[in-house]
Scaffold this motif. Structure first.
Motif, PDB file in Angstrom:
ATOM      1  N   HIS A   1     -61.665 114.297 -20.977  1.00 29.15           N
ATOM      2  CA  HIS A   1     -60.284 113.803 -20.987  1.00 29.15           C
ATOM      3  C   HIS A   1     -59.646 114.020 -22.358  1.00 29.15           C
ATOM      4  O   HIS A   1     -58.492 114.462 -22.456  1.00 29.15           O
ATOM      5  N   ALA A   2     -60.386 113.698 -23.402  1.00 28.26           N
ATOM      6  CA  ALA A   2     -59.843 113.856 -24.746  1.00 28.26           C
ATOM      7  C   ALA A   2     -59.605 115.330 -25.076  1.00 28.26           C
ATOM      8  O   ALA A   2     -58.606 115.676 -25.726  1.00 28.26           O
ATOM      9  N   LYS A   3     -60.501 116.191 -24.621  1.00 27.05           N
ATOM     10  CA  LYS A   3     -60.328 117.628 -24.888  1.00 27.05           C
ATOM     11  C   LYS A   3     -59.075 118.148 -24.213  1.00 27.05           C
ATOM     12  O   LYS A   3     -58.335 118.956 -24.795  1.00 27.05           O
ATOM     13  N   ILE A   4     -58.819 117.711 -22.981  1.00 26.64           N
ATOM     14  CA  ILE A   4     -57.599 118.130 -22.286  1.00 26.64           C
ATOM     15  C   ILE A   4     -56.372 117.679 -23.079  1.00 26.64           C
ATOM     16  O   ILE A   4     -55.432 118.457 -23.292  1.00 26.64           O
ATOM     17  N   PHE A   5     -56.390 116.439 -23.539  1.00 24.48           N
ATOM     18  CA  PHE A   5     -55.277 115.937 -24.342  1.00 24.48           C
ATOM     19  C   PHE A   5     -55.132 116.750 -25.637  1.00 24.48           C
ATOM     20  O   PHE A   5     -54.012 117.040 -26.075  1.00 24.48           O
ATOM     21  N   ASP A   6     -56.252 117.109 -26.250  1.00 27.24           N
ATOM     22  CA  ASP A   6     -56.194 117.923 -27.467  1.00 27.24           C
ATOM     23  C   ASP A   6     -55.591 119.299 -27.178  1.00 27.24           C
ATOM     24  O   ASP A   6     -54.762 119.806 -27.948  1.00 27.24           O
ATOM     25  N   LEU A   7     -55.995 119.912 -26.064  1.00 26.17           N
ATOM     26  CA  LEU A   7     -55.454 121.217 -25.686  1.00 26.17           C
ATOM     27  C   LEU A   7     -53.951 121.140 -25.433  1.00 26.17           C
ATOM     28  O   LEU A   7     -53.228 122.125 -25.646  1.00 26.17           O
ATOM     29  N   LEU A   8     -53.491 119.967 -24.996  1.00 28.50           N
ATOM     30  CA  LEU A   8     -52.064 119.765 -24.732  1.00 28.50           C
ATOM     31  C   LEU A   8     -51.306 119.302 -25.979  1.00 28.50           C
ATOM     32  O   LEU A   8     -50.106 119.014 -25.894  1.00 28.50           O
ATOM     33  N   ASP A   9     -52.009 119.224 -27.095  1.00 27.38           N
ATOM     34  CA  ASP A   9     -51.406 118.803 -28.365  1.00 27.38           C
ATOM     35  C   ASP A   9     -50.792 117.402 -28.266  1.00 27.38           C
ATOM     36  O   ASP A   9     -49.737 117.125 -28.824  1.00 27.38           O
ATOM     37  N   ILE A  10     -51.490 116.531 -27.547  1.00 28.99           N
ATOM     38  CA  ILE A  10     -51.061 115.145 -27.387  1.00 28.99           C
ATOM     39  C   ILE A  10     -51.625 114.327 -28.547  1.00 28.99           C
ATOM     40  O   ILE A  10     -52.773 114.525 -28.942  1.00 28.99           O
ATOM     41  N   PRO A  11     -50.842 113.422 -29.127  1.00 31.63           N
ATOM     42  CA  PRO A  11     -51.292 112.677 -30.312  1.00 31.63           C
ATOM     43  C   PRO A  11     -52.645 111.995 -30.114  1.00 31.63           C
ATOM     44  O   PRO A  11     -52.959 111.502 -29.023  1.00 31.63           O
ATOM     45  N   LYS A  12     -53.413 111.976 -31.204  1.00 33.08           N
ATOM     46  CA  LYS A  12     -54.720 111.306 -31.190  1.00 33.08           C
ATOM     47  C   LYS A  12     -54.527 109.860 -31.629  1.00 33.08           C
ATOM     48  O   LYS A  12     -54.985 109.439 -32.701  1.00 33.08           O
ATOM     49  N   ASP A  13     -53.832 109.108 -30.805  1.00 29.94           N
ATOM     50  CA  ASP A  13     -53.622 107.698 -31.100  1.00 29.94           C
ATOM     51  C   ASP A  13     -53.302 106.967 -29.794  1.00 29.94           C
ATOM     52  O   ASP A  13     -53.307 107.577 -28.719  1.00 29.94           O
TER      53      ASP A  13
END
Length: 301
Positions: A139-151
């Motif tokens: 899930h976190a990797k998908i968010f990272d690939l989408l450039d979604i904030p890490k917070d």
């Protein structure tokens, strides 16, 4: 009022814009190359559907969207365990991921995820812990690939489902929490449960988790009705609210006949204790229910 859609648009589904899946049984029943080709097409469809839903939310004044947790079926199965980049047509998948990133930026839709109910950081089974960590990391990797904030503006929401002695359970949870990447930790939030004999009310989550590892607490209004602990609805809301450094994302649903079974539509309205709040609407009729709430708010009903 900031309302958020959970995973599926029933309105778009009627137009055949919907998610597709693949089970491990189906995947393993065909030659691997054939199954990977089919899986890749499923993933491309799911990403296109996600983009369509984000624009649909924006068009209808729905301000948040909870991602489906099954965008990439099978790849994290213990017998498969493959990286996204190993999928056929990854160039097209990357393009669709970029399209979602653009949609989020253009619309300002707030995104989140609620990984599987089987996620556990308290199990005595090492395999269950390992599988749970892998799922959270995906899930976190998908968010990272989408450039979604890490917070916590883009929360990954989970439960502590194990009941018993709070110190012991929270200790095990925190031990496994420390095994997570910063990409997961920085987004993880924890939600109250509704089992009437349980211990994970808002006040105990605050005491044993937020006070220890600063994990924000998700207030679920129906779960609180089932397991209020010693707090009123407003007091529980306020305590959970105080644990967030970003605008909180809480959960709204209503139970059928005073049970935990979710209603199709809302009879009431989410509480308006503050305008600085997002509500994930967990009613069965999804965006149809949300649009009804928005219409009633606009008409003063």
């Amino acid at each position: 009022m900031n309302l958020s859609l959970c995973c599926i648009s029933n309105i778009l589904k009627e137009k055949d814009i919907k998610f597709r899946t693949m089970t491990y049984k189906t995947f393993s029943s065909k030659p691997r190359a054939e199954s990977l080709e089919k899986l890749s097409l499923v993933v491309i469809n799911n990403l296109k559907t996600t983009r369509e839903i984000i624009y649909h939310c924006n068009l209808n004044n729905i301000r948040g969207y909870r991602f489906s947790s099954d965008l990439f079926p099978v790849i994290n199965h213990p017998e498969v365990m493959m990286d996204l980049s190993e999928l056929p047509h990854f160039n097209i998948i990357s393009l669709e991921l970029n399209n979602i990133t653009r949609a989020i930026r253009e619309t300002g839709i707030r995104v989140s995820a609620h990984p599987s109910e089987y996620i556990t950081l308290t199990s005595d089974d090492p395999k269950a812990i390992s599988n749970s960590i892998n799922d959270l990391e995906l899930h976190a990797k998908i968010f990272d690939l989408l450039d979604i904030p890490k917070d916590h503006s883009a929360p990954l929401n989970i439960h502590c489902r194990k009941d018993g002695e709070p110190n012991e359970i929270s200790g095990k949870f925190i031990m496994n929490f420390e095994k997570l990447s910063s990409s997961v930790k920085s987004r993880l939030v924890i939600e109250n449960n509704d089992n009437t004999s349980g211990v994970w009310s808002i006040e105990n989550l605050y005491k044993y988790f937020y006070k220890t590892i600063n994990t924000p607490i998700t207030f679920d209004i129906l779960h609180h009705k089932m397991l209020p602990g010693n707090l009123s609805e407003r007091a529980a809301f306020d305590l959970a609210y105080s644990s967030w450094s970003h605008t909180p994302l809480f959960h709204y649903s209503e139970g059928k006949n005073n049970t935990r079974a979710h209603c199709d539509m809302a009879e009431n309205l989410p509480p308006q204790y503050t305008s600085e709040i997002y509500w994930d609407v967990e009613l069965k009729n999804k965006d149809i229910a949300i649009l009804d709430i928005l219409r009633r708010l606009e008409n003063g009903n």
